[in-house]
Motif scaffolding. Structure first.
Motif, PDB file in Angstrom:
ATOM      1  N   GLU A 148       0.900  -1.478   0.094  1.00  0.00           N
ATOM      2  CA  GLU A 148      -0.061  -0.019   0.001  1.00  0.00           C
ATOM      3  C   GLU A 148       0.950   1.240  -0.082  1.00  0.00           C
ATOM      4  O   GLU A 148       0.498   2.275  -0.777  1.00  0.00           O
ATOM      5  N   GLY A 149       1.957   1.198   0.696  1.00  0.00           N
ATOM      6  CA  GLY A 149       2.863   2.271   0.913  1.00  0.00           C
ATOM      7  C   GLY A 149       3.346   2.713  -0.638  1.00  0.00           C
ATOM      8  O   GLY A 149       3.460   3.874  -0.937  1.00  0.00           O
ATOM      9  N   ILE A 150       3.733   1.536  -1.221  1.00  0.00           N
ATOM     10  CA  ILE A 150       4.450   1.786  -2.597  1.00  0.00           C
ATOM     11  C   ILE A 150       3.196   2.459  -3.325  1.00  0.00           C
ATOM     12  O   ILE A 150       3.563   3.360  -4.336  1.00  0.00           O
ATOM     13  N   ALA A 151       2.189   1.847  -3.577  1.00  0.00           N
ATOM     14  CA  ALA A 151       1.062   2.392  -4.169  1.00  0.00           C
ATOM     15  C   ALA A 151       0.573   4.007  -4.012  1.00  0.00           C
ATOM     16  O   ALA A 151       0.500   4.749  -4.830  1.00  0.00           O
ATOM     17  N   PHE A 152       0.577   4.179  -2.858  1.00  0.00           N
ATOM     18  CA  PHE A 152       0.425   5.662  -2.079  1.00  0.00           C
ATOM     19  C   PHE A 152       1.492   6.706  -2.834  1.00  0.00           C
ATOM     20  O   PHE A 152       1.156   7.483  -3.380  1.00  0.00           O
TER      21      PHE A 152
ATOM     22  N   ALA B 297      -0.897  -6.766  -5.140  1.00  0.00           N
ATOM     23  CA  ALA B 297      -0.488  -5.628  -5.556  1.00  0.00           C
ATOM     24  C   ALA B 297      -1.116  -4.863  -6.640  1.00  0.00           C
ATOM     25  O   ALA B 297      -1.522  -4.012  -6.657  1.00  0.00           O
ATOM     26  N   SER B 298      -1.502  -5.669  -7.609  1.00  0.00           N
ATOM     27  CA  SER B 298      -2.423  -5.341  -8.725  1.00  0.00           C
ATOM     28  C   SER B 298      -3.666  -4.560  -8.358  1.00  0.00           C
ATOM     29  O   SER B 298      -3.963  -3.607  -8.867  1.00  0.00           O
ATOM     30  N   GLN B 299      -4.439  -5.626  -7.535  1.00  0.00           N
ATOM     31  CA  GLN B 299      -5.467  -4.924  -6.760  1.00  0.00           C
ATOM     32  C   GLN B 299      -5.452  -3.728  -6.038  1.00  0.00           C
ATOM     33  O   GLN B 299      -6.175  -2.648  -6.056  1.00  0.00           O
ATOM     34  N   ILE B 300      -4.444  -3.623  -5.263  1.00  0.00           N
ATOM     35  CA  ILE B 300      -4.117  -2.371  -4.533  1.00  0.00           C
ATOM     36  C   ILE B 300      -3.913  -1.151  -5.555  1.00  0.00           C
ATOM     37  O   ILE B 300      -4.376  -0.160  -5.005  1.00  0.00           O
ATOM     38  N   PHE B 301      -3.136  -1.391  -6.529  1.00  0.00           N
ATOM     39  CA  PHE B 301      -3.075  -0.195  -7.392  1.00  0.00           C
ATOM     40  C   PHE B 301      -4.280  -0.067  -7.992  1.00  0.00           C
ATOM     41  O   PHE B 301      -4.445   1.278  -8.177  1.00  0.00           O
ATOM     42  N   ALA B 302      -4.979  -0.765  -8.374  1.00  0.00           N
ATOM     43  CA  ALA B 302      -6.220  -0.287  -9.220  1.00  0.00           C
ATOM     44  C   ALA B 302      -7.014   0.545  -8.223  1.00  0.00           C
ATOM     45  O   ALA B 302      -7.645   1.469  -8.498  1.00  0.00           O
ATOM     46  N   ASP B 303      -7.077   0.102  -6.841  1.00  0.00           N
ATOM     47  CA  ASP B 303      -8.063   0.755  -5.815  1.00  0.00           C
ATOM     48  C   ASP B 303      -7.201   2.135  -5.562  1.00  0.00           C
ATOM     49  O   ASP B 303      -8.040   3.125  -5.512  1.00  0.00           O
ATOM     50  N   VAL B 304      -6.047   2.184  -5.437  1.00  0.00           N
ATOM     51  CA  VAL B 304      -5.210   3.431  -4.723  1.00  0.00           C
ATOM     52  C   VAL B 304      -5.452   4.445  -6.016  1.00  0.00           C
ATOM     53  O   VAL B 304      -5.783   5.642  -6.043  1.00  0.00           O
ATOM     54  N   PHE B 305      -5.196   3.867  -7.213  1.00  0.00           N
ATOM     55  CA  PHE B 305      -5.303   4.891  -8.418  1.00  0.00           C
ATOM     56  C   PHE B 305      -6.774   5.017  -9.014  1.00  0.00           C
ATOM     57  O   PHE B 305      -6.884   5.907  -9.758  1.00  0.00           O
ATOM     58  N   ASN B 306      -7.488   4.007  -8.533  1.00  0.00           N
ATOM     59  CA  ASN B 306      -9.072   4.177  -9.020  1.00  0.00           C
ATOM     60  C   ASN B 306      -9.241   4.316 -10.548  1.00  0.00           C
ATOM     61  O   ASN B 306     -10.185   4.986 -11.038  1.00  0.00           O
ATOM     62  N   VAL B 307      -8.595   3.386 -11.161  1.00  0.00           N
ATOM     63  CA  VAL B 307      -8.436   3.007 -12.487  1.00  0.00           C
ATOM     64  C   VAL B 307      -8.215   1.652 -12.879  1.00  0.00           C
ATOM     65  O   VAL B 307      -7.693   1.221 -11.953  1.00  0.00           O
TER      66      VAL B 307
END
Length: 485
Positions: free
Chosen positions: A351-355, A387-397
């Protein structure tokens, strides 16, 4: 399918990889060789020990040739990609005079200093490897990022003598420049005998590793962004012109002549942090993974998937490798309580990476007046569904992954396909060789939660940096006192 094959060589920060593709971009066989641990004999020094970049590439290439089920005579060429921002000091015979200086080495933040009379040439990792593979002293323009007399606007050395001389590298110590997609030389007898790759095959220049990865990921227009989840995590979009004096990104060479990658601030020792956590946990993780019949990484992903979004209040700051101008910065976890275990820590890292990448890419997108509508994930970290789902959720795309995760190797193959006439240009090669594989849609509830947590996480360094700077000063003063005792 033509019945022809291409070898993509990708020398990374943690391993060297060799992949044989068909001309449709499908993987026929692949092999990798881990790099030796970085040699760090003193503060700010980070070197690849011995001749590790070359010997690891030889090991990977020899294994992939042994695994190749086809006729080596059907291989049309070799694409070479290597890590960027390294400095190789080379003797007149093309061998190393000193270990290659890593991109993590503080010496790369300064102009070259000529202190070793054995050094006849100063080049990048890609130039050094091209020389070893072919005997030709050529290098790709598109790997000269950092302390080099390179004009990114013109794709050539600075023509202003004063500017050129400020980099402290005489012209006769530099390799001859070529473009991505140019043939740099041909496989020599030594590399052929060590690997089984046929002598005389053309070896094709690409770019720096991140730009070649962008090409292999299919990055083309500004509405699609990419995050490379490697040792250094980078976020980028494609551009057509050099952007002078940007505030929140820099213009990097693309792996196509006279095109650019706009790259935002990244994370030093990004996915390395995942390996660090896995190794720190050691036996506990290994035993649990073995009991479940999984690898350590698979076990961590399964365990962390059961942790709610937000890691129940545990946040991670990804400063495990401080930048040279802010040596006080440190990585940290904040928010521990009795609920938290290693699964929370692992999820908090992701999550920290995605943020971090969300904030950095948003700043770049705002400055360029563009909107990222789809995000491509590449690199070793993209193998994680979590990780892929976290990125989708954090970026909201939507987040997409390609069928070939070694995008740098595929980018090298695309350059080779163009150079060897398999396809007429980069667009045609990309269309035939890059395929989307799966897609992750954002989860509305998680996206809303992450938007709030991302803002909070961005505030942490502003609060903690003054404390860390004080600690750094205390410890630095203490070392100084000891050294003078």
């Amino acid at each position: 399918m033509t019945g022809k094959y291409i070898i993509g060589l990708d020398g990374g920060s943690q391993s060297s990889k060799a992949t044989i593709f068909d001309t449709d971009g499908k993987v026929v066989c692949e092999a990798s060789q881990p790099l030796a641990p970085m040699h760090t004999p003193g503060s700010g020094i980070a070197e690849h020990p011995d001749d590790d970049l070359y010997t690891s590439l030889v090991a990977a290439a020899s294994r992939v040739m042994k695994a190749f089920p086809g006729d080596p005579a059907e291989i049309v060429g070799v694409g070479l990609c290597s890590i960027r921002c390294c400095r190789a000091l080379v003797r007149s015979d093309g061998t190393l005079a000193e270990p290659v200086q890593s991109w993590m080495d503080d010496r790369l933040s300064r102009p070259y200093e000529h202190t070793n009379e054995e050094v006849a040439y100063v080049t990048t990792a890609s130039g050094y490897l091209m020389g070893r593979l072919t005997g030709e002293l050529t290098d790709t323009v598109a790997n000269y990022i950092g302390p080099w007399p390179m004009d990114v606007r013109t794709w050539d050395w600075f023509d202003d003598r004063e500017t050129f001389d400020s980099f402290k590298v005489p012209r006769d110590m530099l390799y001859r420049l070529q473009m991505p997609g140019d043939i740099g030389g041909y496989v020599n007898s030594a590399f052929s005998s060590h690997t089984g790759i046929p002598e005389g095959l053309p070896v094709v220049h690409t770019a720096n590793d991140k730009a070649t990865e962008a090409l292999g990921s299919g990055l083309r227009d500004g509405g699609t962004g990419m995050v490379s989840l490697g040792t250094y995590i980078a976020g980028m979009v494609m551009g057509k012109e050099f952007a002078p004096e940007p505030q929140n990104f820099f213009s990097n060479f693309a792996s196509e002549p006279y095109r650019y990658i706009y790259e935002c601030a990244g994370i030093r020792r990004g996915m390395w942090t995942v390996s660090w956590l896995r190794d720190l946990l050691g036996t506990e993780i290994a035993l649990a993974a073995a009991e479940a019949g999984l690898s350590s990484e698979e076990h961590l992903n399964v365990a962390a998937s059961a942790v709610p979004a937000g890691s129940e209040g545990l946040l991670c700051v990804l400063d495990w490798l401080a930048p040279p101008n802010k040596p006080f910065k440190k990585g940290m976890f904040i928010g521990f309580d009795e609920r938290h275990g290693y699964a929370h820590m692992y999820r908090a890292v992701l999550e920290g990476i995605a943020f971090t990448m969300k904030r950095n890419m948003d700043a770049m997108a705002a400055e360029r007046s563009l909107g990222v509508e789809t995000l491509v994930l590449s690199g070793g970290g993209s193998n994680s569904d979590l990780a892929s789902q976290i990125f989708a959720d954090v970026f909201n795309v939507p987040v997409v992954r390609n069928g070939v995760r070694n995008a740098a190797g595929l980018g090298a193959a695309i350059c080779t396909a163009v150079a060897c006439g398999i396809y007429t240009g980069f667009d045609e090669a990309r269309e035939h060789m890059v395929r989307r594989h799966d897609r992750f849609e954002p989860t509305p509830h998680n996206a809303a939660l992450y938007a709030e947590l991302c803002a909070v996480a961005g505030e942490i360094p502003r609060q903690t940096d003054p404390i860390l700077e004080r600690i750094h000063q205390i410890l630095t003063d203490d070392k100084g006192a000891i050294s003078h005792a």
